[in-house]
Structures are given as structure tokens and as C-alpha cells.
Design an enzyme around this catalytic site. Structure first.
Site, mmCIF file in Angstrom:
data_model
loop_
_atom_site.group_PDB
_atom_site.id
_atom_site.type_symbol
_atom_site.label_atom_id
_atom_site.label_comp_id
_atom_site.label_asym_id
_atom_site.label_seq_id
_atom_site.Cartn_x
_atom_site.Cartn_y
_atom_site.Cartn_z
ATOM 1 N N THR A 77 0.805 -1.221 0.000
ATOM 2 C CA THR A 77 0.000 0.000 0.000
ATOM 3 C C THR A 77 0.838 1.271 0.000
ATOM 4 O OG1 THR A 77 -0.212 -0.272 2.401
ATOM 5 C CG2 THR A 77 -2.030 -1.048 1.034
ATOM 6 N N ARG A 154 -9.843 1.517 4.195
ATOM 7 C CA ARG A 154 -10.056 0.066 4.175
ATOM 8 C C ARG A 154 -9.605 -0.610 5.465
ATOM 9 N NH1 ARG A 154 -8.096 1.634 -0.630
ATOM 10 N NH2 ARG A 154 -5.978 1.232 0.092
ATOM 11 N N ILE A 155 -8.371 -0.302 5.917
ATOM 12 C CA ILE A 155 -7.838 -0.989 7.098
ATOM 13 C C ILE A 155 -8.543 -0.519 8.358
ATOM 14 C CG2 ILE A 155 -5.755 -1.388 8.474
ATOM 15 C CD1 ILE A 155 -4.143 -1.101 5.856
ATOM 16 N N ASP A 174 -11.515 10.943 9.979
ATOM 17 C CA ASP A 174 -10.857 10.835 8.686
ATOM 18 C C ASP A 174 -11.169 12.115 7.916
ATOM 19 O OD1 ASP A 174 -9.862 8.252 6.689
ATOM 20 O OD2 ASP A 174 -10.562 10.088 5.712
ATOM 21 N N THR A 206 -3.308 6.081 8.615
ATOM 22 C CA THR A 206 -3.214 7.134 7.605
ATOM 23 C C THR A 206 -1.899 6.973 6.845
ATOM 24 O OG1 THR A 206 -1.993 8.743 8.938
ATOM 25 C CG2 THR A 206 -4.388 8.667 9.233
ATOM 26 N N CYS A 233 0.522 0.500 13.144
ATOM 27 C CA CYS A 233 0.883 -0.518 12.148
ATOM 28 C C CYS A 233 0.779 0.082 10.749
ATOM 29 C CB CYS A 233 -0.033 -1.733 12.263
ATOM 30 S SG CYS A 233 0.153 -2.659 13.787
ATOM 31 N N ARG A 235 2.464 3.696 9.299
ATOM 32 C CA ARG A 235 3.729 4.242 8.801
ATOM 33 C C ARG A 235 4.475 4.894 9.955
ATOM 34 N NH1 ARG A 235 3.926 1.235 5.554
ATOM 35 N NH2 ARG A 235 3.883 1.377 3.287
ATOM 36 N N GLU A 264 13.948 2.554 9.893
ATOM 37 C CA GLU A 264 13.905 1.096 9.975
ATOM 38 C C GLU A 264 15.187 0.490 9.422
ATOM 39 O OE1 GLU A 264 10.239 -0.200 8.155
ATOM 40 O OE2 GLU A 264 9.013 0.721 9.718
ATOM 41 N N HIS A 282 8.107 -4.547 11.259
ATOM 42 C CA HIS A 282 7.282 -4.212 10.088
ATOM 43 C C HIS A 282 6.677 -5.481 9.473
ATOM 44 C CE1 HIS A 282 6.794 -0.900 6.830
ATOM 45 N NE2 HIS A 282 5.749 -1.704 6.826
ATOM 46 N N ALA A 285 2.191 -6.710 6.771
ATOM 47 C CA ALA A 285 1.802 -7.373 5.523
ATOM 48 C C ALA A 285 2.504 -8.716 5.343
ATOM 49 C CB ALA A 285 2.130 -6.472 4.340
#
Length: 529
Positions: A77, A154-155, A174, A206, A233, A235, A264, A282, A285
């Protein structure tokens, strides 16, 4: 806008279905993992597509080295590891897979919430150390607690519905999703100022951008309940890590679940090692299912784009979605062609160009802005050669001082014809063009108020000139072209206005010396569409 993608570099580990789908559709895919930046700089020039995950940094120097690159596909994403501005300027599509990670990222968030509530990782670590510390790890029930969700896409939506099953009250904010939509999946919509004080848990979903960087900071934490628990979870950087550590140490924040970090791997070891912090490298996903979906999705999206079927997940070129639609594709072509003709007629006038695009007809109701973007492409191409396209036209238009507006009118009763009108003005000229699409071909119907005897297909090499009405002018112009060895393929003439008329010829090749027409015409231009 045609896309021909024949060779794609896959710079990270993705599901094997990605390469298989590409190659089954005639696109060569080369997978090279763990490349250094210098290796990527040397390699990328040979490819017209690049597929990445989060590990490849596609910086401006990489993009500038990629002379043939047309698309960057992110199997996931977020695209914060891609310089989207530089990509746009170079006319490169940036695409992600908006749905591939959704369930995995949502489940990871829910797991973080549960672990924070019951201190499961800390209890596990204690057991592995040989201890039995039942009283040390007193937890809390989730039932009846309030979860604040910042980002209801979505998440965020999936997190909300899952945590509601635990009896949690879900509130959220939002900037795009309206309150009446949020309520359909059980989220009470609140302004951030009203949200912070009510939350027992806060989770962020976001993108990372200037407006969300450091969204949770010293000031924000001070507005929260004492002991609030936070989860990121999404960014790294949405939560200010230094402020989070201060809130943890003071007890204002009672726990944090972090899957992402500002840098990271993270260098802020005090935060990671804090006893009330649960952290992962991380992994949001990192499920077999998500990786399989993302690899399949990015390959399928690229193939669909190349074949002109659809355009999904595009970050920086929304106008292209209309350009791909069969019902508007020819109108996008018309917009560019009208822009080319108008610019050619205006000549090399310096100064600001103002343009207005008017679409007429019910079927063009939602296509006006995209047609206007296509007009920008045509107006700018003469100056920027082939570097301008639907992806970067708006950016270049702004820099060039091109002011363009658009408006739409539905068809009048009894007049179902769809039309496009372009009016431009410069410091020394103004022109009005009326065009349409006939049998899928863009055509010119009228120029500067003069109706053409027949619709002129806007294809090939066109010679456009204005003459004072005189039967002897046509043989003279034909003589110039014949002397230059140029064959005339078609000829159209407009109605006479104030003793003058426009003539348009489609010719086999362009005339090398336009001055040779000077004695016979009042104005002339030529172009290739």
C-alpha cells in the site's frame, strides 16, 4: 496515452505468481533481490517497469537514471519509499495494490490491541526466562473500552468491525471519509480535538504526509486519558517517537504497539526496549496470503493497464483512469488533438496562455476535467516535445503559467450530439475550436467560428492555412506542395467569414519551408497528430 511495457525489474522478493502472470502476458520479468543503490542505478536504465516492496528506495536520482521507465509498481500500500513528485515530473505512473494488505494489516492491529490489553508478549518472555509471575501481568478487558481510529479507510474499517465484536466502542476521524459513511460500519465520527480525551486505545491508519507526521505528539498526548495505549501498524513517523517515549516514562501513555518506525531498523533502542512497548519488524503485511495477493495484484494491474482494460491503484495520474475507459478514450485523444491544433494556430506567442474547455453532452458529464488535462498535453507538447503526458501535464501547465478552466453542459433536448469546445487566448492571438468524435475518430468541426464543410479527422500531418476568398489560391498552394514533392491526401475548406476562410489539408509529409506559402496565404501552420 499508450503504454508499452515489455521488460520489468522486480527488485525484491514477491510471490512467484507475479513473475508468472507478467510473462504469460508477454512481459519479460527479471528478479534481482538485495541490490545496492549503485547496482539499481546501473540496472534500471534497461527497463520500462519496476516492481518493489518497501525495501527499495526509488529516489529522484534513480528515477532520472531510468530513461525508459513508465511505471513503478508497489506490491503493497504505502509508497513513501518512492519519490512520487520526481516520478510525476518524468511522466512515470506510480501504482500500489490498495487491497492486498488490508486484512493482514487489520489483523496485526487487532493482535497489537489484544497484546497491550493482556501483556501477552511480556508474559511469554517471563515464562521463557523461567519465571511464574501471575500478579505482575494484570491485564484489562476490552469490552466496554473505547477505541479511537484515526484513518477510516479500508484498514481502519476492518479494525473497527473486528474490535466491535469484543464489545469495544469505536470512534474515529478521517479527513475524507464523511460521518454518514463511518456510521455504516459502527464508528462514531468525531473531530480530533474531541476524540483524544475519550480513548482507551488509539490506532492510526493514515499515510505519512506533512499533515500526519507527528500527529501524536507531546501536545496530543497531553489531551489523552492518562494511561492511553497507542498502536501504529501504518507508517513510522505518524507517532512522534521521542514524544511517545516521554509519555511512556511519565505514565501518560500506558503502552504502545509498534510495527513501524521513523527509521527502519530503529535506532531509538530506549523506545523498543521499554517494558510497555510491544514491537515487531514491520510485519503488518508479512503473511503468505497478503504477499500472494500483492504479488498477483500488482502483476494483474500492470497487465490490465498495458492491455487498456483498466487502471487500478494509481497514485499520481487519476486522469488516466478515464483515458483507459472505452467510452472516453477517444475524447481524451480529441482533447490532446485540439490542444495541438490550437497551439499551432497560436504560433510561438510568448506570455500566459489562457484556455477554457467546454464539454457538451450527457455522456461527457464526468469527463470534463480529464479532457481538460488532455488539452494541456496538446498545448504543452510543442514546447516540451514528448516529455509531457496525462501524468505530468497539470504540473507542467502550472509551471508554464497555463491557466485552464473547464465546464460542462448537458445536451439540449433534441440535440444528443456530444461536443468539445476549446477557446484559447494569448497576448497576441485567440482561437476557438469545436470538435467531436465520429466512429471513434477525433474530428474538427469548426475553427474560429467558421464551420468546416466536412468533419476533419485529427490524425496524420495537417497543413492549416487561412486565405482571402479567391479561387486561384488553391492551385497556388497545391503548386508549392507539388514542387516540394508532397502528396495531398485530403482537403477541407470552411465557410467564408468576412471574406476569409480556413483550409485544412492532410499531407503525406510536412513542408520543409513554410515561407514558400507566404505569398498566397494570410496565416499558416502545420503539425503532426
Amino acid at each position: 496515452m499508450a503504454f508499452s511495457v515489455s521488460k520489468i525489474l522486480i527488485s525484491e522478493r514477491v510471490d512467484s505468481s507475479c513473475k508468472k502472470i507478467l510473462e504469460e502476458n508477454g512481459i519479460k520479468a527479471v528478479q534481482r533481490e538485495s541490490m545496492t543503490k549503485n547496482e539499481l542505478l546501473a540496472e534500471i536504465k534497461d527497463y520500462d517497469g519496476l516492481i518493489i516492496r518497501s525495501g527499495t528506495k526509488v529516489t529522484a536520482d534513480v528515477i532520472n537514471a531510468a530513461k525508459n521507465l513508465k511505471i513503478i509498481g508497489r506490491a503493497g500500500t504505502g509508497v513513501d519509499n518512492v519519490d512520487v513528485d520526481a516520478s510525476t515530473r518524468n511522466g512515470i505512473i506510480v501504482m500500489n495494490t490498495p487491497n492486498g494488505n488490508t486484512i493482514s494489516a487489520a489483523e496485526m492491529t487487532c493482535a497489537m490491541i489484544m497484546c497491550l490489553a493482556r501483556q501477552i508478549p511480556q508474559g511469554t518472555a517471563s515464562m521463557k526466562a523461567g519465571n511464574w509471575e501471575r500478579k505482575k501481568f494484570m491485564g484489562m478487558e476490552l469490552c466496554g473500552k473505547t477505541l479511537g481510529i484515526v484513518g477510516l479507510g479500508r484498514i481502519g474499517k476492518e479494525v473497527a468491525t473486528r474490535m466491535q465484536s469484543f464489545g469495544m466502542k469505536t470512534i474515529g476521524y478521517d479527513p475524507i471519509i464523511p460521518a454518514n459513511v463511518a456510521i455504516t460500519f459502527g464508528v462514531e465520527f468525531l473531530a480530533l480535538e474531541n476524540l483524544w480525551p475519550q480513548c482507551d486505545f488509539i490506532t492510526v491508519h493514515t499515510p505519512l504526509m506533512p499533515t500526519t507526521k507527528g500527529l501524536l505528539n507531546d501536545e496530543t498526548f497531553a489531551k489523552c486519558k492518562r494511561g492511553v495505549k497507542v498502536i501504529n501498524c501504518a507508517r513510522g513517523g505518524i507517532i512522534d517517537e521521542e514524544a511517545l517515549l516521554r509519555a511512556m516514562e511519565s505514565g501518560q501513555c500506558g503502552g504502545a504497539g509498534l510495527d513501524v518506525f521513523e527509521e527502519e531498523p530503529p535506532k531509538n533502542h530506549l523506545l523498543v526496549k521499554h517494558p510497555n512497548v510491544i514491537s515487531c519488524p514491520h510485519l503488518g503485511a508479512s503473511t503468505h496470503e497478503a504477499q500472494g495477493r500483492c504479488g498477483k495484484d500488482i502483476a494483474t494491474q500492470i497487465v490490465d493497464m498495458v492491455k487498456g482494460r483498466s487502471l487500478v491503484g494509481v497514485i499520481n495520474a487519476q486522469a488516466l483512469s478515464h483515458a483507459m475507459a472505452s467510452e472516453t478514450k477517444a475524447w481524451i485523444q480529441l482533447g490532446e488533438a485540439l490542444g495541438l491544433v490550437a497551439r499551432a494556430c497560436a504560433g510561438q506567442e510568448n506570455g500566459q496562455i489562457k484556455a477554457e474547455v467546454t464539454t457538451l453532452g450527457t455522456s461527457l458529464k464526468n469527463a470534463g476535467n480529464c479532457v481538460a488535462t488532455a488539452v494541456m498535453v496538446g498545448l504543452l507538447k510543442g514546447d516540451l516535445e514528448n516529455h509531457v503526458n496525462l501524468i505530468n501535464a497539470s504540473l507542467f501547465a502550472k509551471e508554464a503559467g497555463l491557466v485552464i478552466t473547464s465546464k460542462h453542459f448537458d445536451s439540449t433536448s433534441g440535440s444528443p450530439t456530444n461536443l468539445c469546445v476549446l477557446e484559447i487566448s494569448t497576448s497576441g492571438a485567440s482561437h476557438k475550436l469545436l470538435g467531436s468524435v465520429q466512429a471513434g475518430i477525433p474530428v474538427l468541426l469548426e475553427l474560429d467560428g467558421a464551420t468546416l464543410g466536412q468533419a476533419v479527422p485529427l490524425v496524420g500531418n495537417l497543413l492549416i492555412y487561412k486565405v482571402v476568398q479567391n479561387p486561384q489560391m488553391l492551385p497556388s498552394v497545391v503548386g508549392v506542395l507539388t514542387s516540394a514533392g508532397i502528396q495531398i491526401e485530403s482537403y477541407n475548406v470552411s465557410a467564408v467569414l468576412e471574406g476569409e476562410q480556413w483550409c485544412i489539408m492532410r499531407i503525406a509529409s510536412l513542408l520543409a519551408d513554410m515561407n514558400s506559402l507566404g505569398p498566397y496565404v494570410k496565416a499558416s501552420t502545420q503539425l503532426t497528430i
